[in-house]
Design an enzyme around this catalytic site. Structure first.
Site, PDB file in Angstrom:
ATOM      1  CD  GLU A 134      -1.137  -6.041   5.469  1.00 50.48           C
ATOM      2  OE1 GLU A 134      -1.817  -5.027   5.705  1.00 50.48           O
ATOM      3  OE2 GLU A 134      -0.683  -6.305   4.327  1.00 50.48           O
ATOM      4  CG  HIS A 177      -3.552  -3.447   3.108  1.00 46.95           C
ATOM      5  ND1 HIS A 177      -2.568  -3.026   3.983  1.00 46.95           N
ATOM      6  CD2 HIS A 177      -4.083  -2.317   2.570  1.00 46.95           C
ATOM      7  CE1 HIS A 177      -2.511  -1.708   3.985  1.00 46.95           C
ATOM      8  NE2 HIS A 177      -3.406  -1.250   3.133  1.00 46.95           N
ATOM      9  CB  CYS A 190      -0.993  -0.016   1.162  1.00 44.22           C
ATOM     10  SG  CYS A 190      -2.348   1.164   0.940  1.00 44.22           S
TER      11      CYS A 190
END
Length: 322
Positions: free
Chosen positions: A239, A237, A124
């Site tokens: 994660e 994202h 990001c």
């Protein structure tokens, strides 16, 4: 250290002219648990830096070890740490591009020119830092309507041969990423495909692996990888699929996909990055004192983040954070 037999050298030896074959050994370095520096950022509260624990967990789920890096590192501290780490991760957030990030990319590119390995991953905001470092001011622009939305990726032909998404073993990953809304986007900055093409530096350095279209119909680059395979950039994202579960009033705080394919995508990308870092030959003699697990985690940023690490704002990274 991994030892691989690359070929057999054979010849006639001795009084009986027996055929003797000698295994010729080629040594390749393989670090089981590479040490990845994960950069902190200025917190909203003055006098603090923070690091979302989900980025540390992203590294650890693939067998790496995470070292927090200060956002405020000077050049000497940056180079001293980069010379011991096996890679660096730039997280998401909302901070200006620091000199320490520029130094990481310069170190990675110099390593690649020497035939060595030092990968840098950007998520990001980290994606945007990588694009700006390589492409210069103006390639990252505001105005995108891509806040809190999970999307499937529009993969490019380059994805099939990339480290991130490529190869026969990742055929299922490409299929799920292309057909399911697995990629959580939460950004208003980005790089349009046109701006990418118009930048000679970006086009020479990176291959675009995926694009997306925001809520207003504006396209943006959502994944890129350097042609040398040492810089990895995702505008989304990965994660969060595995590690962020914030709720407000009993409802999910973010539109994150936590399904099996979403978590498998997280694991696959973490493994890609950490596997490249395993090829680094650098060692960190003082590693244990710097590792993230020595630091306390806080839920003070919930529900935006499940857990975060907080560090003093004047911590420069020359000594362990905790």
């Amino acid at each position: 250290m991994a030892v691989v037999i690359t070929f057999m050298a054979c010849g006639m030896r001795g009084r009986l002219s027996a055929l003797v074959c000698v295994a010729v050994l080629h040594q390749t370095v393989s670090i089981d648990s590479p040490v990845i520096g994960v950069m902190a950022q200025p917190a909203l509260a003055p006098g603090q830096q923070y690091l979302a624990a989900s980025y540390v967990k992203f590294v650890e789920m693939a067998g790496g070890r995470a070292v927090p890096l200060s956002y405020a590192m000077d050049n000497a501290t940056s180079l001293a740490l980069y010379g011991q780490l096996n890679g660096v991760l730039f997280p998401g957030g909302a901070s200006a591009l620091p000199d320490a990030a520029r130094a990481a990319v310069a170190y990675s590119e110099a390593a690649a020119r020497r035939g060595e390995v030092f990968p840098v991953w950007g998520t990001c905001l980290g994606f945007e830092w990588l694009m700006e470092i390589v492409g210069g001011p103006g390639v990252v622009t505001p105005g995108f309507n891509a806040s809190n939305v999970s999307l499937p990726l529009a993969l490019t032909p380059a994805a099939a041969t990339s480290k991130m998404y490529g190869g026969a073993a990742k055929e299922g990953l490409r299929a799920s990423l292309a057909s399911e809304a697995l990629a959580l986007n939460n950004h208003h900055m980005g790089v349009t495909p046109g701006a990418f093409r118009d930048s000679a530096a970006l086009s020479a350095t990176f291959d675009v692996l995926s694009t997306n279209v925001d809520g207003g119909g504006e396209p943006f680059v959502s994944s890129a990888e350097s042609k040398t395979g040492h810089l990895f950039a995702v505008q989304w994202h990965p994660e969060k699929n595995a590690f962020e579960h914030g709720e407000r009033d009993g409802l999910p705080f973010e539109a994150i996909n936590h399904g099996a394919d979403a978590v498998a995508a997280t694991a696959a990308l973490a493994t890609t990055f950490v596997d490249v870092a395993r090829r680094s030959t650098q060692t960190f003699p003082g590693r244990d004192a710097f590792l993230a697990y020595r630091c306390a985690k806080s839920d003070a940023a919930y529900p935006a983040f499940q857990e975060v690490y907080f560090f003093p704002g004047n911590w420069t990274g020359a000594v362990p954070a905790c």
